[in-house]
Scaffold this active site. Structure first.
Site, PDB file in Angstrom:
ATOM      1  N   HIS A 154      -3.712   0.931  12.106  1.00 28.09           N
ATOM      2  CA  HIS A 154      -3.461  -0.331  12.825  1.00 28.09           C
ATOM      3  C   HIS A 154      -4.814  -0.927  13.228  1.00 28.09           C
ATOM      4  O   HIS A 154      -5.579  -0.265  13.945  1.00 28.09           O
ATOM      5  CB  HIS A 154      -2.602  -0.016  14.056  1.00 28.09           C
ATOM      6  CG  HIS A 154      -2.353  -1.186  14.957  1.00 28.09           C
ATOM      7  ND1 HIS A 154      -2.464  -2.504  14.549  1.00 28.09           N
ATOM      8  CD2 HIS A 154      -1.975  -1.232  16.258  1.00 28.09           C
ATOM      9  CE1 HIS A 154      -2.183  -3.298  15.567  1.00 28.09           C
ATOM     10  NE2 HIS A 154      -1.890  -2.558  16.604  1.00 28.09           N
ATOM     11  N   HIS A 189       0.832  -1.216   0.000  1.00 28.26           N
ATOM     12  CA  HIS A 189       0.000   0.000   0.000  1.00 28.26           C
ATOM     13  C   HIS A 189       0.867   1.266   0.000  1.00 28.26           C
ATOM     14  O   HIS A 189       0.512   2.267   0.633  1.00 28.26           O
ATOM     15  CB  HIS A 189      -0.946   0.026   1.201  1.00 28.26           C
ATOM     16  CG  HIS A 189      -1.966  -1.072   1.215  1.00 28.26           C
ATOM     17  ND1 HIS A 189      -3.252  -0.918   0.734  1.00 28.26           N
ATOM     18  CD2 HIS A 189      -1.896  -2.360   1.634  1.00 28.26           C
ATOM     19  CE1 HIS A 189      -3.915  -2.055   0.879  1.00 28.26           C
ATOM     20  NE2 HIS A 189      -3.111  -2.950   1.414  1.00 28.26           N
ATOM     21  N   ASN A 214     -10.349  -2.717   2.635  1.00 25.17           N
ATOM     22  CA  ASN A 214     -10.072  -2.701   1.195  1.00 25.17           C
ATOM     23  C   ASN A 214     -11.371  -2.451   0.432  1.00 25.17           C
ATOM     24  O   ASN A 214     -12.456  -2.463   1.014  1.00 25.17           O
ATOM     25  CB  ASN A 214      -9.492  -4.051   0.748  1.00 25.17           C
ATOM     26  CG  ASN A 214      -8.006  -4.196   1.072  1.00 25.17           C
ATOM     27  OD1 ASN A 214      -7.311  -3.222   1.317  1.00 25.17           O
ATOM     28  ND2 ASN A 214      -7.528  -5.428   1.075  1.00 25.17           N
TER      29      ASN A 214
HETATM   30 FE1  HDD Z   1      -2.520  -4.793   5.468  1.00 23.50          FE
HETATM   31  C1  HDD Z   1      -1.039  -1.782   5.193  1.00 23.50           C
HETATM   32  C2  HDD Z   1      -5.480  -3.471   4.322  1.00 23.50           C
HETATM   33  C3  HDD Z   1      -3.946  -7.933   5.494  1.00 23.50           C
HETATM   34  C4  HDD Z   1       0.263  -6.042   6.888  1.00 23.50           C
HETATM   35  N1  HDD Z   1      -3.124  -2.989   4.851  1.00 23.50           N
HETATM   36  C5  HDD Z   1      -2.366  -1.862   4.807  1.00 23.50           C
HETATM   37  C6  HDD Z   1      -3.154  -0.764   4.321  1.00 23.50           C
HETATM   38  C7  HDD Z   1      -4.399  -1.244   4.079  1.00 23.50           C
HETATM   39  C8  HDD Z   1      -4.387  -2.641   4.414  1.00 23.50           C
HETATM   40  C9  HDD Z   1      -5.588  -0.463   3.548  1.00 23.50           C
HETATM   41  C10 HDD Z   1      -2.642   0.647   4.099  1.00 23.50           C
HETATM   42  C11 HDD Z   1      -2.917   1.527   5.292  1.00 23.50           C
HETATM   43  C12 HDD Z   1      -2.454   2.931   5.002  1.00 23.50           C
HETATM   44  O1  HDD Z   1      -3.068   3.569   4.144  1.00 23.50           O
HETATM   45  O2  HDD Z   1      -1.486   3.338   5.637  1.00 23.50           O
HETATM   46  N2  HDD Z   1      -4.312  -5.568   4.928  1.00 23.50           N
HETATM   47  C13 HDD Z   1      -5.431  -4.837   4.592  1.00 23.50           C
HETATM   48  C14 HDD Z   1      -6.581  -5.703   4.565  1.00 23.50           C
HETATM   49  C15 HDD Z   1      -6.155  -6.957   4.876  1.00 23.50           C
HETATM   50  C16 HDD Z   1      -4.731  -6.869   5.118  1.00 23.50           C
HETATM   51  C17 HDD Z   1      -7.991  -5.241   4.251  1.00 23.50           C
HETATM   52  C18 HDD Z   1      -6.937  -8.232   5.013  1.00 23.50           C
HETATM   53  C19 HDD Z   1      -8.198  -8.299   5.241  1.00 23.50           C
HETATM   54  N3  HDD Z   1      -1.929  -6.655   6.040  1.00 23.50           N
HETATM   55  C20 HDD Z   1      -2.679  -7.806   6.009  1.00 23.50           C
HETATM   56  C21 HDD Z   1      -1.940  -8.886   6.623  1.00 23.50           C
HETATM   57  C22 HDD Z   1      -0.741  -8.345   7.040  1.00 23.50           C
HETATM   58  C23 HDD Z   1      -0.764  -6.948   6.659  1.00 23.50           C
HETATM   59  C24 HDD Z   1      -2.431 -10.303   6.790  1.00 23.50           C
HETATM   60  C25 HDD Z   1       0.422  -8.990   7.744  1.00 23.50           C
HETATM   61  C26 HDD Z   1       0.418 -10.095   8.386  1.00 23.50           C
HETATM   62  N4  HDD Z   1      -0.671  -4.056   5.895  1.00 23.50           N
HETATM   63  C27 HDD Z   1       0.286  -4.729   6.528  1.00 23.50           C
HETATM   64  C28 HDD Z   1       1.489  -3.881   6.897  1.00 23.50           C
HETATM   65  C29 HDD Z   1       1.055  -2.485   6.340  1.00 23.50           C
HETATM   66  C30 HDD Z   1      -0.303  -2.768   5.743  1.00 23.50           C
HETATM   67  C31 HDD Z   1       2.800  -4.410   6.472  1.00 23.50           C
HETATM   68  C32 HDD Z   1       2.023  -1.765   5.422  1.00 23.50           C
HETATM   69  C33 HDD Z   1       2.072  -0.343   5.886  1.00 23.50           C
HETATM   70  C34 HDD Z   1       1.343  -0.348   7.136  1.00 23.50           C
HETATM   71  O3  HDD Z   1       0.880  -1.597   7.412  1.00 23.50           O
HETATM   72  O4  HDD Z   1       1.172   0.605   7.864  1.00 23.50           O
HETATM   73  O5  HDD Z   1       1.690  -3.866   8.255  1.00 23.50           O
END
Ligand code: HDD
Length: 715
Positions: A376, A112, A184
């Protein structure tokens, strides 16, 4: 000035003899501080004054200074040993300026990374009150919000219109602390367990050897993963639909995906799924258009959101829940509510609207706000709790962890965009980038030195702050295991349900998308394996793709149960939608009658649509300012086109041909009809009008609320 002079510059004296660069001469005042720029310094346990002034933010005073506040006379020339001599190490200003610049970039989000955001507010209608103790969901409560939309796979500089899932992350600055709904635009996810997240992302990101392709899913590693994970088929088929190509962030649904648990003041619980429904409707681009946009205007979605808000066309979403009883098995209509690859059709559990969000303010600074905002799923408030969905449970670890790398330490909650709009009285201390000046001597509990502060809040008290409620949910008695429940094993029935709920035009787009994506895969075995999955979803779909790939259709390997189609899953309906922020191109030349153009523009404006005048040259033409020339105009910027000029200019011919292929409404004044002819557009095709300018304009404005002229594809 002589070259060997030892020059001493006094403040105010001209720094050099170089010509002035025409800077504004009246210094502008400081930007007004945002409401959330009151620092946590005031929120110390005892409320004692701190040494840091409240307005120590940035851009104070009229004069250029160093970071230490020392006024500077020159920031354009390094300090040198003579005009032609080497630069001196003693130039502290040069070193400070370049060192700061060298460290301006922070690690982009691992997923993202590419996003755009806006401020807004949420108004609750009270419909959720009986289910939850959350204060921000009580009737009439207004809560500030900040929403960041994003693509998943691309880097920060990638194009907005890649075929991809979109993030829809909302921060609610409630009176009980920050609540983040990190969702999402697709209601299901690729995997069922967070432990696979690094795997799916490694597969979707560019290949590690050459770091290509950027922001694409049409490559071997993505399809290798998907074809090896039948659980990914449901999310993938959504990605192959036009849902993965939103027309605008303003026209996207949002989903919390996981099932959450609401708890009310009496301790009663329900399970819910969260939905955002755009008031402008849910609309997509078509694939060729999305690809053209990626080259012509990679910032398409970012620009669209900011322009609409600046123009006062504030996007709105209804916030809704599907409510399920909190039963022991956590199943609803046979669907496992803990399985994030499953949705619950709206026909089985209708949406209850619980409030509305409006986005009405653009960020002032991209980095400070959009880049540094930290979401978060564990940022919860009293009344909302998590479930044991194994994907959600892993996320609860990942998001806090990632901010520590991305934002450089554990104090990211003190960055203005992340600050709660509620009192903060934690016992967290020190750490990198500590901004608060904490008073008191006893950051521990209980204590007898700081007056016992801070005090614990009540769990279900009528007085004082409502504490966060960890729902006392029974824990399953079982052996420790790395395994899923059997109810997670059906990977195809909802993929089939999605496909069969689409209109034939949408199904055709899905077929073409699979054919495109798999057509770019090199490994034969990957294509064959994915065809095996497709045939389990729908034989006709698999047959089309197989034919395009020049492969045979395999026999189905699973006995997939049929479910009723769900009309709510289709984007093409007979409904009409508001046209706020839509753009209508008007092709003119110097012969165009100025009064005709003026009345057309007036009618377009009055409908709330933006007229974009396109002329052979810039400046003014036919009495009107020109927004685009034949050189700079592009079909992708327009939702409809009106031709008032007779021209065979190849750039306009191409613009019209693209608009026609992309199902956009087109009209021409009778005397300009030959322009359509040169573009090989049949005047009898659906969504084409040739009439006098006023009628032609009216025809376009009547077609726009349907989004596209779908009849052109089914004709
Ligand atoms: Fe995630 C970012 C949505 C599963 C780990 N995720 C991130 C963002 C969105 C989502 C919208 C961007 C937030 C922003 O604008 O800063 N992610 C989802 C959705 C998921 C999902 C809807 C499943 C239903 N994500 C998911 C899993 C993991 C992550 C299973 C890890 C085990 N996601 C992350 C992250 C991020 C992230 C690595 C990258 C930047 C952040 O968190 O702040 O931690």
């Amino acid at each position: 000035m002589t070259e060997d002079a030892n020059e001493i510059k006094l403040p105010g004296a001209p720094a050099t003899e170089s010509p002035a660069v025409g800077e504004p001469t009246t210094p502008r005042g400081r930007l007004a501080p945002k409401p959330d720029q009151s620092g946590p310094e005031t929120r110390t346990p005892t409320g004692a004054p701190t040494t840091a002034p409240q307005d120590a933010v940035a851009q104070q005073g009229h004069y250029l200074t160093t970071a230490q506040g020392v006024p500077l006379a020159d920031t354009d020339h390094s300090l040198k040993a003579g005009r032609r001599g080497p630069v001196l190490l003693q130039d502290h200003h040069l070193r400070e300026k370049i060192t700061h610049f060298d460290h301006e970039r922070i690690p982009e989000r691992v997923v993202h990374a590419r996003g755009a955001a806006a401020h807004g507010h949420f108004v609750a209608n009270g419909e959720a009150e009986k289910y939850t103790a959350a204060a921000f969901l009580k009737a009439g409560t207004v809560t500030d919000t900040f929403v960041r939309f994003s693509t998943v796979l691309g880097s920060r500089g990638s194009a907005d219109t890649a075929r991809d899932t979109r993030g829809f992350a909302t921060k609610f600055y409630t009176t009980e602390g920050v609540y983040d709904l990190v969702g999402n635009n697709i209601p299901v996810f690729f995997i069922q367990d967070a432990i696979k997240f690094p795997d799916i992302i490694h597969a979707g990101k560019p290949h590690p050897d050459r770091e290509i392709p950027q922001a694409q899913s049409a490559h071997d590693t993505f399809w290798d993963f998907v074809s090896l994970h039948t659980e990914a088929q449901h999310h993938t088929i959504w990605n192959m639909s036009d849902r993965a190509l939103p027309r605008s962030y303003r026209m996207m649904q949002g989903f919390g995906i996981h099932t959450f648990r609401l708890v009310n003041a009496d301790g009663a619980t329900v399970l819910v799924k969260f939905h955002w429904r755009p008031r402008l409707g849910t609309h997509g681009l078509v694939w060729e258009e999305a690809q053209l946009i990626a080259g012509k205007d990679p910032d398409y979605h970012r620009r669209d959101l900011a322009d609409a808000i600046e123009a006062g066309a504030y996007p709105e979403w209804d916030f809704a829940i599907q409510v399920f009883p909190d039963t022991e098995d956590q199943l609803f209509a046979g669907i496992d509510l803990l399985d994030p690859t499953k949705l619950v059709p709206e026909e089985l559990a209708p949406l209850k609207v619980i409030g509305t969000m409006t986005l009405d303010r653009n960020p002032l600074n991209y980095f400070d706000e959009t880049e540094q905002v930290a979401f978060h799923p564990g940022h919860l408030v009293p009344g909302i709790d998590v479930t044991s969905d194994p994907l959600l449970q892993g996320r609860l670890f990942s998001y806090l962890d990632t901010q520590i790398t991305r934002l450089g330490g554990p104090n990211f909650a003190q960055i203005p965009i992340n600050r709660p709009h509620a009192d903060v009285n934690d016992m967290l201390r020190d750490g990198l980038h500590q901004d608060a000046v904490h008073s008191g001597v006893a950051p521990y509990r209980p204590n007898s030195l700081d007056g016992g502060c801070p005090f614990p809040a009540a769990l279900h008290g009528d007085e004082g702050a409502q504490a966060f409620i960890d729902v006392p949910q029974p824990v399953q008695q079982d052996v420790v295991t790395r395994a899923q429940p059997a109810s997670f094993d059906d990977h195809f029935s909802q993929a089939r349900q999605f496909y069969r709920s689409l209109t034939p035009i949408e199904q055709q787009h899905v077929k073409q998308a699979y054919s495109f994506e798999l057509g770019k895969v090199y490994e034969q075995t990957i294509k064959e394996r994915e065809l095996q999955a497709l045939v389990n979803i729908d034989v006709d779909l698999a047959a089309f793709v197989a034919e395009q790939l020049g492969l045979d259709v395999p026999a189905a390997s699973e006995n997939v149960p049929d479910t009723d189609p769900s009309g709510a899953l289709s984007m093409i309906t007979d409904d009409e939608w508001p046209v706020d922020g839509r753009q209508l191109g008007i092709v003119i030349d110097d012969e165009t009658d100025a009064s005709v153009l003026a009345s057309v523009r007036e009618a377009v404006d009055a409908a709330g649509v933006t007229p974009v005048v396109i002329a052979p040259h810039g400046g003014t033409a036919a009495g009107s300012p020109v927004q685009r020339t034949f050189q700079t105009a592009a079909s992708i910027e327009l939702d409809a086109v009106l031709v008032l000029a007779s021209t065979s200019d190849p750039r306009i011919v191409q613009l019209l041909a693209e608009a026609f292929r992309h199902d956009k409404a087109i009209a021409a004044a009778t005397e300009a009809a030959d322009t359509l002819h040169v573009a090989a557009i049949s005047v009898s095709a659906p969504g084409i009008a040739v009439e006098e300018p006023a009628e032609a304009t009216r025809a376009l404005l009547e077609l726009l609320p349907s989004h596209r002229v779908w009849g052109r594809e089914s004709a």
